[in-house]
Design a protein around this motif. Structure first.
Motif, PDB file in Angstrom:
ATOM      1  N   LYS A 142      13.609   5.292  -7.471  1.00  0.00           N
ATOM      2  CA  LYS A 142      14.563   5.323  -6.370  1.00  0.00           C
ATOM      3  C   LYS A 142      13.873   5.693  -5.066  1.00  0.00           C
ATOM      4  CE  LYS A 142      18.702   7.723  -4.710  1.00  0.00           C
ATOM      5  NZ  LYS A 142      19.730   8.753  -5.031  1.00  0.00           N
ATOM      6  N   HIS A 143      13.045   6.729  -5.125  1.00  0.00           N
ATOM      7  CA  HIS A 143      12.364   7.186  -3.916  1.00  0.00           C
ATOM      8  C   HIS A 143      11.252   6.210  -3.501  1.00  0.00           C
ATOM      9  CE1 HIS A 143      14.313  10.957  -5.204  1.00  0.00           C
ATOM     10  NE2 HIS A 143      14.356  11.201  -3.898  1.00  0.00           N
ATOM     11  N   ILE A 144      10.664   5.532  -4.470  1.00  0.00           N
ATOM     12  CA  ILE A 144       9.681   4.496  -4.136  1.00  0.00           C
ATOM     13  C   ILE A 144      10.360   3.378  -3.348  1.00  0.00           C
ATOM     14  CG2 ILE A 144       8.178   2.708  -5.084  1.00  0.00           C
ATOM     15  CD1 ILE A 144       7.641   4.582  -7.452  1.00  0.00           C
ATOM     16  N   LEU A 145      11.542   3.000  -3.801  1.00  0.00           N
ATOM     17  CA  LEU A 145      12.288   1.945  -3.130  1.00  0.00           C
ATOM     18  C   LEU A 145      12.691   2.369  -1.716  1.00  0.00           C
ATOM     19  CD1 LEU A 145      13.476  -0.873  -3.496  1.00  0.00           C
ATOM     20  CD2 LEU A 145      15.567   0.207  -4.363  1.00  0.00           C
ATOM     21  N   ILE A 146      13.143   3.607  -1.575  1.00  0.00           N
ATOM     22  CA  ILE A 146      13.513   4.123  -0.252  1.00  0.00           C
ATOM     23  C   ILE A 146      12.310   4.104   0.684  1.00  0.00           C
ATOM     24  CG2 ILE A 146      14.239   6.187   1.010  1.00  0.00           C
ATOM     25  CD1 ILE A 146      15.976   6.909  -1.407  1.00  0.00           C
ATOM     26  N   ALA A 147      11.160   4.541   0.161  1.00  0.00           N
ATOM     27  CA  ALA A 147       9.945   4.547   0.978  1.00  0.00           C
ATOM     28  C   ALA A 147       9.563   3.130   1.390  1.00  0.00           C
ATOM     29  CB  ALA A 147       8.800   5.202   0.214  1.00  0.00           C
ATOM     30  N   GLY A 148       9.719   2.178   0.467  1.00  0.00           N
ATOM     31  CA  GLY A 148       9.370   0.797   0.773  1.00  0.00           C
ATOM     32  C   GLY A 148      10.271   0.193   1.832  1.00  0.00           C
ATOM     33  N   VAL A 149      11.585   0.441   1.721  1.00  0.00           N
ATOM     34  CA  VAL A 149      12.534  -0.079   2.710  1.00  0.00           C
ATOM     35  C   VAL A 149      12.280   0.560   4.071  1.00  0.00           C
ATOM     36  CG1 VAL A 149      14.962  -0.204   3.363  1.00  0.00           C
ATOM     37  CG2 VAL A 149      14.282  -0.620   0.989  1.00  0.00           C
ATOM     38  N   ALA A 150      12.035   1.866   4.077  1.00  0.00           N
ATOM     39  CA  ALA A 150      11.730   2.545   5.339  1.00  0.00           C
ATOM     40  C   ALA A 150      10.461   1.979   5.964  1.00  0.00           C
ATOM     41  CB  ALA A 150      11.571   4.047   5.102  1.00  0.00           C
ATOM     42  N   GLY A 151       9.471   1.684   5.123  1.00  0.00           N
ATOM     43  CA  GLY A 151       8.240   1.083   5.628  1.00  0.00           C
ATOM     44  C   GLY A 151       8.472  -0.293   6.206  1.00  0.00           C
ATOM     45  N   LEU A 152       9.359  -1.056   5.575  1.00  0.00           N
ATOM     46  CA  LEU A 152       9.691  -2.400   6.077  1.00  0.00           C
ATOM     47  C   LEU A 152      10.324  -2.309   7.464  1.00  0.00           C
ATOM     48  CD1 LEU A 152      11.442  -5.234   4.082  1.00  0.00           C
ATOM     49  CD2 LEU A 152      12.130  -4.699   6.414  1.00  0.00           C
ATOM     50  N   VAL A 153      11.332  -1.451   7.594  1.00  0.00           N
ATOM     51  CA  VAL A 153      12.034  -1.332   8.874  1.00  0.00           C
ATOM     52  C   VAL A 153      11.096  -0.808   9.962  1.00  0.00           C
ATOM     53  CG1 VAL A 153      13.925  -0.188  10.097  1.00  0.00           C
ATOM     54  CG2 VAL A 153      14.268  -1.025   7.764  1.00  0.00           C
ATOM     55  N   ALA A 154      10.353   0.258   9.636  1.00  0.00           N
ATOM     56  CA  ALA A 154       9.454   0.847  10.623  1.00  0.00           C
ATOM     57  C   ALA A 154       8.351  -0.136  11.009  1.00  0.00           C
ATOM     58  CB  ALA A 154       8.833   2.139  10.064  1.00  0.00           C
ATOM     59  N   GLY A 155       7.823  -0.835  10.018  1.00  0.00           N
ATOM     60  CA  GLY A 155       6.750  -1.784  10.300  1.00  0.00           C
ATOM     61  C   GLY A 155       7.209  -2.948  11.144  1.00  0.00           C
ATOM     62  N   ALA A 156       8.401  -3.478  10.839  1.00  0.00           N
ATOM     63  CA  ALA A 156       8.929  -4.600  11.612  1.00  0.00           C
ATOM     64  C   ALA A 156       9.186  -4.195  13.060  1.00  0.00           C
ATOM     65  CB  ALA A 156      10.215  -5.120  10.971  1.00  0.00           C
ATOM     66  N   MET A 157       9.761  -3.014  13.258  1.00  0.00           N
ATOM     67  CA  MET A 157      10.011  -2.547  14.617  1.00  0.00           C
ATOM     68  C   MET A 157       8.714  -2.262  15.358  1.00  0.00           C
ATOM     69  SD  MET A 157      13.164  -2.823  15.007  1.00  0.00           S
ATOM     70  CE  MET A 157      13.207  -2.059  16.622  1.00  0.00           C
ATOM     71  N   SER A 180       0.834  -1.211   0.000  1.00  0.00           N
ATOM     72  CA  SER A 180       0.000   0.000   0.000  1.00  0.00           C
ATOM     73  C   SER A 180       0.859   1.248   0.000  1.00  0.00           C
ATOM     74  CB  SER A 180      -0.923  -0.013   1.231  1.00  0.00           C
ATOM     75  OG  SER A 180      -1.813  -1.107   1.195  1.00  0.00           O
ATOM     76  N   LEU A 181       1.929   1.229   0.809  1.00  0.00           N
ATOM     77  CA  LEU A 181       2.833   2.380   0.842  1.00  0.00           C
ATOM     78  C   LEU A 181       3.482   2.603  -0.520  1.00  0.00           C
ATOM     79  CD1 LEU A 181       4.344   4.565   2.445  1.00  0.00           C
ATOM     80  CD2 LEU A 181       6.032   2.817   3.069  1.00  0.00           C
ATOM     81  N   ILE A 182       3.958   1.526  -1.128  1.00  0.00           N
ATOM     82  CA  ILE A 182       4.583   1.630  -2.457  1.00  0.00           C
ATOM     83  C   ILE A 182       3.597   2.177  -3.478  1.00  0.00           C
ATOM     84  CG2 ILE A 182       5.506   0.277  -4.376  1.00  0.00           C
ATOM     85  CD1 ILE A 182       6.759  -1.580  -2.263  1.00  0.00           C
ATOM     86  N   LEU A 183       2.367   1.661  -3.462  1.00  0.00           N
ATOM     87  CA  LEU A 183       1.361   2.102  -4.432  1.00  0.00           C
ATOM     88  C   LEU A 183       0.984   3.562  -4.214  1.00  0.00           C
ATOM     89  CD1 LEU A 183      -0.933  -1.055  -4.511  1.00  0.00           C
ATOM     90  CD2 LEU A 183       0.618  -0.257  -6.300  1.00  0.00           C
ATOM     91  N   GLY A 184       0.868   3.962  -2.953  1.00  0.00           N
ATOM     92  CA  GLY A 184       0.528   5.354  -2.675  1.00  0.00           C
ATOM     93  C   GLY A 184       1.593   6.310  -3.159  1.00  0.00           C
ATOM     94  N   VAL A 185       2.851   5.956  -2.916  1.00  0.00           N
ATOM     95  CA  VAL A 185       3.960   6.811  -3.355  1.00  0.00           C
ATOM     96  C   VAL A 185       4.083   6.790  -4.875  1.00  0.00           C
ATOM     97  CG1 VAL A 185       6.459   7.121  -3.249  1.00  0.00           C
ATOM     98  CG2 VAL A 185       5.199   6.506  -1.180  1.00  0.00           C
ATOM     99  N   ALA A 186       3.944   5.604  -5.476  1.00  0.00           N
ATOM    100  CA  ALA A 186       4.050   5.496  -6.932  1.00  0.00           C
ATOM    101  C   ALA A 186       2.943   6.276  -7.630  1.00  0.00           C
ATOM    102  CB  ALA A 186       3.996   4.025  -7.348  1.00  0.00           C
ATOM    103  N   ALA A 187       1.743   6.226  -7.055  1.00  0.00           N
ATOM    104  CA  ALA A 187       0.614   6.939  -7.657  1.00  0.00           C
ATOM    105  C   ALA A 187       0.799   8.448  -7.606  1.00  0.00           C
ATOM    106  CB  ALA A 187      -0.684   6.553  -6.952  1.00  0.00           C
ATOM    107  N   ALA A 188       1.651   8.918  -6.686  1.00  0.00           N
ATOM    108  CA  ALA A 188       1.917  10.354  -6.595  1.00  0.00           C
ATOM    109  C   ALA A 188       2.936  10.818  -7.634  1.00  0.00           C
ATOM    110  CB  ALA A 188       2.423  10.699  -5.184  1.00  0.00           C
ATOM    111  N   GLY A 189       3.472   9.881  -8.442  1.00  0.00           N
ATOM    112  CA  GLY A 189       4.386  10.251  -9.508  1.00  0.00           C
ATOM    113  C   GLY A 189       5.835  10.319  -9.093  1.00  0.00           C
ATOM    114  N   VAL A 190       6.194   9.636  -8.007  1.00  0.00           N
ATOM    115  CA  VAL A 190       7.575   9.655  -7.521  1.00  0.00           C
ATOM    116  C   VAL A 190       8.411   8.661  -8.330  1.00  0.00           C
ATOM    117  CG1 VAL A 190       9.042   9.265  -5.494  1.00  0.00           C
ATOM    118  CG2 VAL A 190       6.778  10.285  -5.224  1.00  0.00           C
TER     119      VAL A 190
END
Length: 228
Positions: free
Chosen positions: A43-58, A30-40
């Motif tokens: 590279k930044h989509i990937l960064i957002a996804g990795v950040a979401g993974l780390v934050a979500g796991a913690m 969902s995070l990836i799709l939301g960021v991608a739909a905003a036209g990003v």
């Protein structure tokens, strides 16, 4: 010899595994799709996804640890109270156990004898199991729960995140959405099979809720056109 093979021994780890993996897939996709739909860009989509993974796991680890610690604290308090009552009022505790077994179908004489023998063997264990409902399999284990949730979330999150690496930019949204839905259906089917439930119902349920979450976040990204 008739051997019954039940699946209730899997409830503890199955719940945590399904919850973590499902949350990892849905929230990261969902995070990836939301960021991608905003036209990003990718590279930044990937960064957002990795950040979401780390934050979500913690977040999963911390939340599970705190909640299970609360359960453990309650269990320990109940057991300590039961230990004191057994020492101070053994006759009352015996009568209490007898009434429990009578409610389960034993006559009073047999229930009293069962209570006496079980309490002679392990009074606290008998009260823990039959009065409080605390068993070895259901006892709270905060550290194990935290690690299990974080690990299952990370595994679930890596799956949609990996799609970002190979999907063409023009097809990224459709690739992540369809791939994540396929993963959710597979997760629902596998969890249902492990738990002996309906695979069709489980697959439909998890895919509908996942599609709803991904659809809403995609709509938010499209509407606002900004990086989340």
């Amino acid at each position: 010899m008739h051997i019954e093979r039940h699946k209730n021994h899997r409830i503890g780890w199955l719940r945590a595994a399904v919850l973590g993996a499902n949350d990892g897939i849905v929230s990261t996709a969902s995070l990836i799709l939301g960021v991608a739909a905003a036209g990003v860009d990718g590279k930044h989509i990937l960064i957002a996804g990795v950040a979401g993974l780390v934050a979500g796991a913690m977040s999963m680890a911390a939340g599970e640890y705190v909640s299970v610690c609360s359960q453990a604290d309650t269990e320990h308090a109940d057991l300590e109270r039961e230990r004191r009552e057994l020492a101070a009022y053994p006759e009352h505790e015996h009568a209490e156990m007898t009434s429990i077994y009578v409610e389960r179908g034993l006559d009073e004489t047999l229930a009293a004898e069962v209570a006496r023998q079980l309490m002679a063997y392990d009074a606290l264990g008998a009260h823990s199991r039959d009065e409080l409902g605390i068993t070895d399999t259901s006892a709270a284990r905060p550290v194990l729960a935290a690690f299990s949730s974080a690990a299952s979330f990370s595994i679930g999150a890596i799956l949609p995140l990996s799609i970002v690496f190979w999907a063409p930019a023009a097809l990224l949204i459709w690739a992540v959405a369809s791939g994540s839905l396929a993963l959710l259906v597979s997760l629902g089917v596998l969890s249902a099979r492990a738990g002996g439930a309906s695979m069709l119902v489980a697959g439909a349920r998890v895919s509908f809720l996942g599609a709803l979450a991904m659809g809403l976040t995609t709509a938010v990204g499209t509407l606002f056109g900004v990086a989340v």
